[in-house]
Scaffold this motif. Structure first.
Motif, PDB file in Angstrom:
ATOM      1  N   TRP A  22       2.909  -3.135  48.294  1.00  0.00           N
ATOM      2  CA  TRP A  22       2.652  -3.991  49.440  1.00  0.00           C
ATOM      3  C   TRP A  22       3.363  -3.508  50.696  1.00  0.00           C
ATOM      4  CZ3 TRP A  22      -1.339  -6.866  49.489  1.00  0.00           C
ATOM      5  CH2 TRP A  22      -1.836  -7.441  48.318  1.00  0.00           C
ATOM      6  N   ALA A  23       4.448  -2.714  50.522  1.00  0.00           N
ATOM      7  CA  ALA A  23       5.183  -2.210  51.683  1.00  0.00           C
ATOM      8  C   ALA A  23       4.385  -1.155  52.435  1.00  0.00           C
ATOM      9  CB  ALA A  23       6.532  -1.647  51.257  1.00  0.00           C
ATOM     10  N   GLN A  24       3.430  -0.526  51.743  1.00  0.00           N
ATOM     11  CA  GLN A  24       2.621   0.495  52.391  1.00  0.00           C
ATOM     12  C   GLN A  24       1.598  -0.152  53.315  1.00  0.00           C
ATOM     13  OE1 GLN A  24       3.173   3.788  52.066  1.00  0.00           O
ATOM     14  NE2 GLN A  24       4.912   3.255  50.773  1.00  0.00           N
ATOM     15  N   PRO A  25       1.494   0.300  54.573  1.00  0.00           N
ATOM     16  CA  PRO A  25       0.514  -0.305  55.480  1.00  0.00           C
ATOM     17  C   PRO A  25      -0.907  -0.034  55.017  1.00  0.00           C
ATOM     18  CG  PRO A  25       1.457   1.690  56.448  1.00  0.00           C
ATOM     19  CD  PRO A  25       2.243   1.394  55.200  1.00  0.00           C
ATOM     20  N   GLN A  26      -1.744  -1.031  55.149  1.00  0.00           N
ATOM     21  CA  GLN A  26      -3.152  -0.853  54.808  1.00  0.00           C
ATOM     22  C   GLN A  26      -3.838  -0.059  55.914  1.00  0.00           C
ATOM     23  OE1 GLN A  26      -4.068  -5.149  54.146  1.00  0.00           O
ATOM     24  NE2 GLN A  26      -4.777  -4.450  52.144  1.00  0.00           N
ATOM     25  N   THR A  27      -4.853   0.684  55.555  1.00  0.00           N
ATOM     26  CA  THR A  27      -5.566   1.497  56.545  1.00  0.00           C
ATOM     27  C   THR A  27      -7.032   1.086  56.606  1.00  0.00           C
ATOM     28  OG1 THR A  27      -6.109   3.247  54.950  1.00  0.00           O
ATOM     29  CG2 THR A  27      -4.030   3.459  56.166  1.00  0.00           C
ATOM     30  N   THR A  28      -7.642   1.428  57.722  1.00  0.00           N
ATOM     31  CA  THR A  28      -9.069   1.267  57.899  1.00  0.00           C
ATOM     32  C   THR A  28      -9.584   2.541  58.547  1.00  0.00           C
ATOM     33  OG1 THR A  28     -10.811  -0.170  58.803  1.00  0.00           O
ATOM     34  CG2 THR A  28      -8.893   0.229  60.200  1.00  0.00           C
ATOM     35  N   THR A  29     -10.843   2.838  58.395  1.00  0.00           N
ATOM     36  CA  THR A  29     -11.412   4.077  58.930  1.00  0.00           C
ATOM     37  C   THR A  29     -12.213   3.776  60.196  1.00  0.00           C
ATOM     38  OG1 THR A  29     -11.531   5.079  56.731  1.00  0.00           O
ATOM     39  CG2 THR A  29     -12.886   6.058  58.453  1.00  0.00           C
ATOM     40  N   ILE A  30     -11.921   4.541  61.248  1.00  0.00           N
ATOM     41  CA  ILE A  30     -12.642   4.393  62.505  1.00  0.00           C
ATOM     42  C   ILE A  30     -13.233   5.741  62.909  1.00  0.00           C
ATOM     43  CG2 ILE A  30     -11.116   2.521  63.263  1.00  0.00           C
ATOM     44  CD1 ILE A  30      -9.782   4.564  65.141  1.00  0.00           C
ATOM     45  N   ASP A  31     -14.093   5.724  63.910  1.00  0.00           N
ATOM     46  CA  ASP A  31     -14.706   6.953  64.405  1.00  0.00           C
ATOM     47  C   ASP A  31     -13.956   7.440  65.637  1.00  0.00           C
ATOM     48  OD1 ASP A  31     -16.682   8.272  66.481  1.00  0.00           O
ATOM     49  OD2 ASP A  31     -17.561   8.623  64.510  1.00  0.00           O
ATOM     50  N   GLU A 188      -3.576  11.774  60.684  1.00  0.00           N
ATOM     51  CA  GLU A 188      -4.878  12.328  61.037  1.00  0.00           C
ATOM     52  C   GLU A 188      -5.300  11.875  62.439  1.00  0.00           C
ATOM     53  OE1 GLU A 188      -8.600  14.436  60.295  1.00  0.00           O
ATOM     54  OE2 GLU A 188      -6.460  14.630  59.860  1.00  0.00           O
ATOM     55  N   LEU A 189      -4.898  10.677  62.831  1.00  0.00           N
ATOM     56  CA  LEU A 189      -5.213  10.196  64.175  1.00  0.00           C
ATOM     57  C   LEU A 189      -4.597  11.105  65.236  1.00  0.00           C
ATOM     58  CD1 LEU A 189      -6.364   8.080  66.113  1.00  0.00           C
ATOM     59  CD2 LEU A 189      -4.246   6.765  65.801  1.00  0.00           C
ATOM     60  N   ALA A 190      -3.335  11.460  65.062  1.00  0.00           N
ATOM     61  CA  ALA A 190      -2.672  12.347  66.021  1.00  0.00           C
ATOM     62  C   ALA A 190      -3.317  13.727  66.019  1.00  0.00           C
ATOM     63  CB  ALA A 190      -1.191  12.453  65.694  1.00  0.00           C
ATOM     64  N   ARG A 191      -3.734  14.194  64.853  1.00  0.00           N
ATOM     65  CA  ARG A 191      -4.354  15.524  64.770  1.00  0.00           C
ATOM     66  C   ARG A 191      -5.680  15.561  65.523  1.00  0.00           C
ATOM     67  NH1 ARG A 191      -8.185  18.533  62.679  1.00  0.00           N
ATOM     68  NH2 ARG A 191      -9.219  16.731  61.735  1.00  0.00           N
ATOM     69  N   VAL A 192      -6.569  14.628  65.227  1.00  0.00           N
ATOM     70  CA  VAL A 192      -7.893  14.648  65.841  1.00  0.00           C
ATOM     71  C   VAL A 192      -7.800  14.436  67.348  1.00  0.00           C
ATOM     72  CG1 VAL A 192     -10.128  13.479  65.963  1.00  0.00           C
ATOM     73  CG2 VAL A 192      -9.077  13.935  63.739  1.00  0.00           C
ATOM     74  N   ARG A 193      -6.997  13.469  67.778  1.00  0.00           N
ATOM     75  CA  ARG A 193      -6.852  13.238  69.204  1.00  0.00           C
ATOM     76  C   ARG A 193      -6.283  14.468  69.914  1.00  0.00           C
ATOM     77  NH1 ARG A 193      -6.678   8.685  71.970  1.00  0.00           N
ATOM     78  NH2 ARG A 193      -4.854   9.486  73.092  1.00  0.00           N
ATOM     79  N   GLY A 194      -5.321  15.118  69.287  1.00  0.00           N
ATOM     80  CA  GLY A 194      -4.699  16.278  69.911  1.00  0.00           C
ATOM     81  C   GLY A 194      -5.622  17.478  69.998  1.00  0.00           C
ATOM     82  N   VAL A 195      -6.374  17.739  68.935  1.00  0.00           N
ATOM     83  CA  VAL A 195      -7.262  18.904  68.904  1.00  0.00           C
ATOM     84  C   VAL A 195      -8.454  18.706  69.835  1.00  0.00           C
ATOM     85  CG1 VAL A 195      -8.838  20.252  67.457  1.00  0.00           C
ATOM     86  CG2 VAL A 195      -6.581  19.627  66.592  1.00  0.00           C
TER      87      VAL A 195
END
Length: 321
Positions: A22-31, A188-195
């Motif tokens: 439960w300590a792990q943040p839940q994720t959702t997938t966006i475009d 992955e968010l930082a990677r895609v935004r940066g590239v």
């Protein structure tokens, strides 16, 4: 051990395991730019896509001073996807080690088109400068993540390079220029935004940014082997200054269309210190891919170490040079 004791022990273990899950943040997938990207569900980026109201930040992080951000205006931009510029980093820490490196090797790593505009600063014959920086973005528009920057220190585009005199001028003005060689991140968010958005050489890998009473220890893992590749251990300097200092870091690179672009970040340093003692930085290299890359730069003397445990930043979208 009786049955009751065994049951209690098992229950405790299961309880701890459930707590860890439960300590792990839940994720959702966006475009993002046509790519599926996992983000923290209900996080800043999931809710506001780089444009959260400062009232939300004030409510979620009441300890953060937002006075500087209130002076800055965000604009909607198209950087391969819709975003806002500048991107805000509200609570951030970094350590930076600046070394001398082989000048010819640095030039060989820069695209010819970039070299037409900027050159590595030559601090003495045959030697340029490399800046190795470990960032931990504790709270920002992109949630939180860690990043490692490996950059060549250069002159400003269109200006003459006078080696150490140019470096001195940049230092006095708090206006630094560079060419980014490597920029691994751990989301992955930082990677895609940066590239896509900033034309930066990012890839996804594990990066641990840990602190002890006396040191900052950063471990960068090899993306393929999953083993520790590079370790940077730096001393927490005691003589911290609380004098607010503004620093601008600009970069020149080539976008996906082959055109020259430039971008920059302005940082508000709230607590900071520096030294030139080699004892304050320990860089441990292995046979990993990033270590091998760094070894080829033939690092020499540590010129400067910067310990900045508290700063804020605004990253602006790149524009044609």
């Amino acid at each position: 051990m009786n049955v009751r004791t065994i049951a209690a022990t098992v229950g405790a273990v299961l309880s701890l395991s459930a707590g860890a899950v439960w300590a792990q943040p839940q994720t959702t997938t966006i475009d993002v730019a046509g790519q599926p990207v996992p983000v923290v569900k209900g996080g800043l980026y999931d809710r506001y896509r780089s444009n959260p109201p400062l009232s939300v930040i004030a409510a979620e992080a009441p300890d953060v001073d937002l006075s500087w951000f209130k002076q800055l205006k965000k604009e909607r931009v198209d950087i391969g996807f819709e975003s806002y510029s500048p991107n805000f980093y509200y609570k951030t820490s970094r350590v930076t080690a600046i070394y001398t490196a082989d000048l010819d090797r640095l030039k060989a790593l820069m695209p010819a088109k970039v070299l037409e505009q900027v050159q590595p600063l030559q601090v003495w014959p045959g030697r340029g400068l490399i800046a190795l920086t470990a960032y931990t973005y504790r709270y920002c528009d992109n949630d939180s993540y860690n990043e490692i920057g490996l950059s060549i220190v250069t002159n400003k585009p269109g200006s003459s390079s006078f080696g150490p005199f140019t470096l001195l001028s940049q230092s006095l003005n708090g206006d630094f220029w560079g060419y980014v060689l490597k920029l691994p991140v751990n989301t992955e968010l930082a990677r895609v935004r940066g590239v896509v958005g900033y034309n930066l050489p990012k890839w996804l890998t594990d990066i641990d940014y840990k602190e002890t009473d006396k040191a900052v220890v950063v471990e960068i893992y090899d993306a393929k082997t999953k083993q520790v590749d590079v370790t940077v251990e730096t001393r927490k300097l005691d003589d911290l200054s609380s004098k607010e200092v503004m620093v601008k870091n600009s970069f020149t690179n080539v976008d996906q269309k082959g055109e020259l672009t430039t971008g920059f970040a302005v940082s508000r340093q709230l607590r900071h210190a520096s030294s030139s003692s080699a004892d304050d930085v320990q860089l441990t290299l292995t046979d990993g891919s990033l270590s091998t890359y760094i070894k080829a730069l033939k690092l020499g003397k540590l010129l400067k170490y910067e310990y900045v445990p508290d700063f804020q930043s605004a990253l602006y979208a790149p524009k044609p040079l």
